[in-house]
Design a protein around this motif. Structure first.
Motif, PDB file in Angstrom:
ATOM      1  N   LEU A  14     -14.869 -41.963 -10.140  1.00  0.00           N
ATOM      2  CA  LEU A  14     -15.593 -43.233 -10.257  1.00  0.00           C
ATOM      3  C   LEU A  14     -16.516 -43.474  -9.063  1.00  0.00           C
ATOM      4  N   SER A  15     -16.077 -43.108  -7.878  1.00  0.00           N
ATOM      5  CA  SER A  15     -16.942 -43.287  -6.709  1.00  0.00           C
ATOM      6  C   SER A  15     -18.138 -42.341  -6.777  1.00  0.00           C
ATOM      7  N   VAL A  17     -19.590 -41.308  -9.548  1.00  0.00           N
ATOM      8  CA  VAL A  17     -20.487 -41.888 -10.550  1.00  0.00           C
ATOM      9  C   VAL A  17     -21.238 -43.077  -9.958  1.00  0.00           C
ATOM     10  N   PHE A  18     -20.566 -43.891  -9.154  1.00  0.00           N
ATOM     11  CA  PHE A  18     -21.216 -45.031  -8.517  1.00  0.00           C
ATOM     12  C   PHE A  18     -22.335 -44.584  -7.581  1.00  0.00           C
ATOM     13  N   VAL A  19     -22.060 -43.593  -6.731  1.00  0.00           N
ATOM     14  CA  VAL A  19     -23.067 -43.121  -5.780  1.00  0.00           C
ATOM     15  C   VAL A  19     -24.237 -42.487  -6.527  1.00  0.00           C
ATOM     16  N   GLY A  21     -25.238 -43.164  -9.597  1.00  0.00           N
ATOM     17  CA  GLY A  21     -25.986 -44.239 -10.237  1.00  0.00           C
ATOM     18  C   GLY A  21     -26.828 -45.027  -9.252  1.00  0.00           C
ATOM     19  N   ALA A  22     -26.283 -45.276  -8.075  1.00  0.00           N
ATOM     20  CA  ALA A  22     -27.040 -45.990  -7.048  1.00  0.00           C
ATOM     21  C   ALA A  22     -28.251 -45.174  -6.597  1.00  0.00           C
ATOM     22  N   LEU A  53     -25.597 -42.304  -0.002  1.00  0.00           N
ATOM     23  CA  LEU A  53     -25.195 -43.703   0.049  1.00  0.00           C
ATOM     24  C   LEU A  53     -25.861 -44.439   1.213  1.00  0.00           C
TER      25      LEU A  53
END
Length: 79
Positions: A14-15, A17-19, A21-22, A53
């Motif tokens: 999940l982290s 995917v978050f990075v 996407g960001a 990030l």
């Protein structure tokens, strides 16, 4: 695999995917900015690839703001 290992793997996924996407959002945001020249855009995108990030956080702080937005918003002192 034990339950806690699944939880760690899920959080890592999940982290990631978050990075990702960001980074995708930041790249499109840089490419949509009219006030940046081509070299500046290339440098920002390279920064996103080198330090993902951190680059996004710096972009959120340094990106150009619409005119007048900074003068209308003021932080109120609470303490």
């Amino acid at each position: 695999m034990e339950a806690w290992e699944w939880v760690v793997a899920l959080l890592a996924g999940l982290s990631a995917v978050f990075v990702m996407g960001a980074n995708i959002w930041a790249i499109f945001d840089v490419l949509r900015q009219d006030g940046l020249d081509q070299m500046t855009r290339v440098m920002w995108v390279l920064l996103f690839f080198v330090v993902p990030l951190f680059g996004v956080v710096v972009w959120l702080y340094a990106k150009p703001r619409p005119n007048g937005l900074g003068s209308r918003l003021r932080l109120r002192k609470t303490l």
